[in-house]
Design a protein around this motif. Structure first.
Motif, PDB file in Angstrom:
ATOM      1  N   GLU A  52      -5.301   6.322  -1.290  1.00  0.00           N
ATOM      2  CA  GLU A  52      -4.159   5.259  -1.295  1.00  0.00           C
ATOM      3  C   GLU A  52      -4.298   4.543  -2.756  1.00  0.00           C
ATOM      4  O   GLU A  52      -5.193   4.380  -3.441  1.00  0.00           O
ATOM      5  CB  GLU A  52      -4.690   4.210  -0.013  1.00  0.00           C
ATOM      6  N   ARG A  80       0.875  -1.030   0.210  1.00  0.00           N
ATOM      7  CA  ARG A  80      -0.090   0.000   0.139  1.00  0.00           C
ATOM      8  C   ARG A  80       0.847   1.205   0.121  1.00  0.00           C
ATOM      9  O   ARG A  80       1.925   1.345   0.607  1.00  0.00           O
ATOM     10  CB  ARG A  80      -0.828   0.053   1.281  1.00  0.00           C
ATOM     11  N   ARG A 134       0.266   5.421   0.602  1.00  0.00           N
ATOM     12  CA  ARG A 134      -0.672   6.806   0.926  1.00  0.00           C
ATOM     13  C   ARG A 134      -0.306   7.629  -0.301  1.00  0.00           C
ATOM     14  O   ARG A 134       0.948   8.237  -0.200  1.00  0.00           O
ATOM     15  CB  ARG A 134      -0.372   6.980   2.338  1.00  0.00           C
ATOM     16  N   ASP A 144     -10.312   1.377  -9.776  1.00  0.00           N
ATOM     17  CA  ASP A 144     -10.760   2.232  -8.842  1.00  0.00           C
ATOM     18  C   ASP A 144     -12.076   2.671  -8.869  1.00  0.00           C
ATOM     19  O   ASP A 144     -12.891   2.456 -10.117  1.00  0.00           O
ATOM     20  CB  ASP A 144      -9.616   3.666  -8.856  1.00  0.00           C
ATOM     21  N   PRO A 180      -9.305   2.560  -2.297  1.00  0.00           N
ATOM     22  CA  PRO A 180      -7.964   2.639  -3.083  1.00  0.00           C
ATOM     23  C   PRO A 180      -8.033   2.224  -4.266  1.00  0.00           C
ATOM     24  O   PRO A 180      -8.837   1.538  -4.875  1.00  0.00           O
ATOM     25  CB  PRO A 180      -7.109   1.694  -2.147  1.00  0.00           C
TER      26      PRO A 180
END
Length: 269
Positions: free
Chosen positions: A226, A90, A92, A184, A190
């Motif tokens: 994210e 992941r 940010r 998405d 995310p």
């Protein structure tokens, strides 16, 4: 499957996979055990779901922390094949360690279907995906599936590519160097990178970081917070690239193919 799935603990449901069934010539189904603190599933829920399945192959994914489950899966009357460990990372948005801008690179969202197929064929020709663990599945058909998957993303506007301003190919078109396909939504989930890579003839030039930056920029522009991405555990090279860019590991899922054993037997004499 999105890495952040959670559940209210209801029955596990097996989903038909018609595209994979048609591609490989057998009835393929998918069973994914949701993750998260609210899921609360046990191996008994998996056993119940598998017992009622008419599928030839069940592609099962479950959180890797259930280390004792595989031994149980070998007792369900099917051949259990450990296919991979899928690891999720992941980022940010805003924390990526972005590369210096390059005047030679341009990001595009318009990629012709022929180009998508060629890029995927080049980038993923030798990728060790979970299909390769199953003797019923041919490598060429698995790669064709990746091409179809990428093409759907491209036709839906969920694709990014890097073009070279200086390098040209057929009829003077700027050369395509890298591709990323995405999943998405607009609900704050995310952005997930489904497929991403650099063509074989352009690797080792730092282009992958520019591709990740293009995804991060797109996610920021859409209000996303994210970016997530996944690969098989053995693919350590790309995981090092993610770590350099600023991604962090967040989850691991095991993939097991539960195959009707009679399909693996040779022809009777």
């Amino acid at each position: 499957m999105a890495w952040h799935d959670v559940s209210d603990g209801g029955p596990l449901l097996i989903r038909e996979s018609p595209l994979e069934s048609a591609r490989f010539g057998c009835a393929v189904q998918r069973l994914t055990v949701p993750t998260g603190s609210g899921s609360g599933y046990s191996i008994s829920a998996v056993r119940e779901a598998v017992a009622g399945s008419p599928g030839d192959v069940i592609v099962l994914r479950y959180p890797a922390e259930h280390v004792g489950w595989f031994a149980e899966l070998t007792t369900l009357g099917r051949t259990a094949v450990l296919a991979d460990c899928l690891v999720y990372w992941r980022l940010r948005v805003g924390e990526g360690r972005t590369p210096e801008p390059s005047r030679d690179l341009r990001t595009t969202t318009s990629v012709a279907p022929t180009a998508v197929r060629e890029l995927v064929s080049d980038i993923f020709a030798s990728y060790g995906n979970h299909y390769m663990a199953n003797p019923l599945f041919e490598a060429a058909k698995a790669l064709a599936g990746y091409r179809e998957w990428a093409l759907r993303s491209a036709t839906e506007g969920r694709c990014l590519a890097l073009r070279s301003r200086s390098e040209r190919e057929g009829e003077g078109e700027p050369r395509l160097l890298a591709l990323a396909t995405l999943e998405d939504t607009v609900d704050g989930s995310p952005t997930e990178i489904l497929l991403a890579g650099v063509v074989s003839g352009a690797q080792g030039r730092g282009l992958y970081a520019h591709l990740l930056k293009a995804v991060e920029d797109r996610t920021r522009a859409r209000g996303g917070k994210e970016v997530v991405i996944s690969t098989q555990g053995h693919n350590t090279r790309v995981q090092r690239a993610w770590a350099r860019y600023g991604f962090e590991p967040v989850q691991a899922l095991l993939t097991v193919h539960l195959i009707r054993s009679r399909l693996l037997r040779g022809p009777e004499r």
